[in-house]
Design an enzyme around this catalytic site. Structure first.
Site, PDB file in Angstrom:
ATOM      1  N   SER A   6       0.805  -1.221   0.000  1.00 39.66           N
ATOM      2  CA  SER A   6       0.000   0.000   0.000  1.00 39.66           C
ATOM      3  C   SER A   6       0.838   1.272   0.000  1.00 39.66           C
ATOM      4  CB  SER A   6      -0.932   0.017   1.214  1.00 39.66           C
ATOM      5  OG  SER A   6      -1.903  -0.994   1.119  1.00 39.66           O
ATOM      6  N   THR A  43      -1.673   4.143   3.857  1.00 38.68           N
ATOM      7  CA  THR A  43      -2.454   4.974   2.945  1.00 38.68           C
ATOM      8  C   THR A  43      -2.608   6.407   3.429  1.00 38.68           C
ATOM      9  OG1 THR A  43      -3.617   3.075   2.021  1.00 38.68           O
ATOM     10  CG2 THR A  43      -4.685   5.214   1.784  1.00 38.68           C
ATOM     11  N   GLU A  92     -10.217   6.851   3.087  1.00 38.54           N
ATOM     12  CA  GLU A  92      -9.822   5.463   2.875  1.00 38.54           C
ATOM     13  C   GLU A  92     -10.749   4.492   3.583  1.00 38.54           C
ATOM     14  OE1 GLU A  92      -6.100   2.352   3.540  1.00 38.54           O
ATOM     15  OE2 GLU A  92      -6.494   3.911   5.023  1.00 38.54           O
ATOM     16  N   HIS A 142      -6.829  -9.938   3.714  1.00 36.49           N
ATOM     17  CA  HIS A 142      -5.655 -10.660   4.223  1.00 36.49           C
ATOM     18  C   HIS A 142      -6.066 -11.828   5.115  1.00 36.49           C
ATOM     19  CE1 HIS A 142      -2.273  -8.434   2.678  1.00 36.49           C
ATOM     20  NE2 HIS A 142      -2.716  -7.283   3.155  1.00 36.49           N
ATOM     21  N   HIS A 166      -1.312  -9.593  -1.320  1.00 38.72           N
ATOM     22  CA  HIS A 166      -1.887  -8.746  -2.360  1.00 38.72           C
ATOM     23  C   HIS A 166      -1.809  -9.466  -3.702  1.00 38.72           C
ATOM     24  CE1 HIS A 166      -0.791  -4.856   0.043  1.00 38.72           C
ATOM     25  NE2 HIS A 166      -1.673  -5.626   0.669  1.00 38.72           N
TER      26      HIS A 166
END
Length: 467
Positions: A80, A151, A294, A303, A429
């Site tokens: 990220s 983020t 976000e 995850h 990811h």
């Protein structure tokens, strides 16, 4: 005559370019962390059925779309930090690095304290938030993760490793040691989780945290003039339209998943509530604002291979988009001066599989579109529609799955973990392209099209702002 014609064409082109460049007084940048295309599709079906639309997909009916390439400077599959930083700075950087030049090496911190050298390991690169602040706009960041997480941190901090969250916190504290001077008078809004990185390891009036320098950054932010909230109730009590600076930390670490916040009646604000309060504060500035919002816990549920919490947090993120869109239409009815961008920083390995019957529960097992019967694998066992390419839940022997909710072994239970193909301690990811949706500010939204690099999004926002 020919020279006059050429001059007229050039003048027209320059006029159109100038018109396109200054349209967006306000920009709201929505980031669904880890929200790849499969997550978008599954959330749509979960909430609105196959034929429905998410708010992010329809926006105001004038949605522009693009595919975004997310690779980082040193990896096919980004984390990220560099992906969000690419959106915010226009620079490709290495995994784990936040808003620094491409030559910066990620150096693991000690705990949450930085080991980045003072010199010789890259330089900070300006973020769109910092550029907006320098132009007199108000700026803010809202998240469901810690505000020091990758983020949100990419919008206002510069550091060689994302895990140095004590240092990231200090960069937000106006006038304190380690403050990021590029923020000028400071962030106007900062809302999310993460109290531990703002409080010392000894008890204070504001609580106890993980800082090793003894500083109480919450007290320092209050001294700097910030109204502070630590619960949903206290945030609701603040009048955003008369508040100049707003700071809120609603959990010691990340905020709760949306499913748990609602079911357990936890006194944390929804992402939509935080977004609307931020708009109230930032919207006081006649020069406009930049706001980053976000939906961070989408990524965490992915995850953990917990598809139900993925769905609930994605819908909460989508609801925040709707709330912001409705509010901005009151302030700017045709969105002539407001650009709204919705995207993700990276994909995940969740996939949508089997020839399932239309109308089936997206969290359930796959049922044949021909006769509604359970579809079976080569071992005669059924399987869920949503599965993961890797993660912790790979059973040695597969059993028949039950579409009940009595306990976590049954696929519709809140805590059910989808099966994975490759066994890892945590799902990773994915490296696939993600989606982008944009609307507003006239010609500005039209520039978001095709397959583009995440760094180009920075350039398009800059152009929309007229920077």
């Amino acid at each position: 005559m020919k020279k006059l014609l050429i001059a007229a064409v050039l003048a027209s082109a320059c006029s159109q370019a100038a018109f396109a460049a200054g349209e967006a007084k306000n920009v709201i940048f929505f980031l669904g962390d880890g929200m790849g295309p499969t997550t978008v599709t599954a959330a749509r079906i979960y909430k609105y059925k196959e034929e429905g639309e998410l708010n992010m997909e329809k926006l105001d009916g004038k949605t522009r779309t693009a595919r975004i390439k997310t690779y980082s400077n040193d990896a096919q599959t980004t984390d990220s930090a560099p992906s969000m930083a690419a959106y915010m700075t226009g620079v490709k950087m290495n995994n784990e690095v936040l808003s620094m030049s491409a030559d910066t090496k990620a150096i693991k911190p000690t705990g949450a304290d930085s080991n980045c050298p003072a010199t010789g390991n890259g330089v900070p690169v300006d973020t769109i938030l910092e550029l907006a602040k320098a132009k007199g706009k108000s700026v803010g960041a809202v998240t469901t993760t810690r505000v020091t997480h990758a983020t949100p941190a990419a919008t206002f901090s510069h550091i060689c490793h994302r895990d140095a969250e004590n240092n990231i916190a200090a960069q937000a504290v106006v006038g304190g040691a380690g403050y990021n001077q590029k923020l000028g008078t400071g962030l106007d809004v900062l809302l999310g989780g993460g109290r531990d990185n703002f409080l010392p390891a000894v008890a204070t009036a504001n609580g106890k945290g993980k800082r090793t320098d003894g500083r109480d950054l919450i007290a320092e932010m209050k001294t700097a003039g910030y109204a502070y909230a630590n619960t949903g109730t206290s945030l609701a009590a603040i009048d955003g339209k008369t508040t100049a600076k707003l700071f809120g930390l609603f959990n010691a670490s990340h905020m709760e998943y949306e499913l748990d916040r609602v079911k357990k009646n936890i006194d944390e604000p929804s992402l939509a509530a935080m977004t609307l309060k931020a708009i109230d504060v930032l919207g006081q500035n006649s020069q406009g604002f930049f706001l980053m919002v976000e939906g961070g816990r989408i990524d965490h549920a992915l995850h953990g291979t917990n598809a139900k919490r993925v769905m609930e947090d994605t819908i909460a993120f989508d609801d925040a988009i709707k709330a912001a869109l409705d509010e901005m239409k009151k302030r700017d009815p045709d969105l002539k001066n407001t650009l709204i961008v919705v995207t993700a920083d990276h994909d995940h390995t969740m996939t949508f599989n089997g020839y399932g019957k239309r109308g089936s529960n997206i969290l359930g097992t796959v049922k044949s579109y021909k006769d509604g019967k359970e579809l079976l694998d080569v071992d005669g066992k059924n399987y869920t529609t949503l599965v993961f390419g890797n993660g912790p839940n790979r059973p040695a022997v597969r059993s028949t799955l039950v579409e009940g909710s009595a306990d976590s072994t049954q696929v519709l239970h809140d805590d059910y973990l989808q099966e994975t193909a490759i066994k890892l301690s945590s799902e990773t990811h994915g490296g696939g392209d993600v989606m982008l949706f944009a609307t507003g500010a006239g010609a500005a939204a039209k520039t978001f099209k095709g397959t583009i690099d995440n760094t180009k999004v920075f350039n398009l926002i800059n152009t929309a702002f007229g920077f």
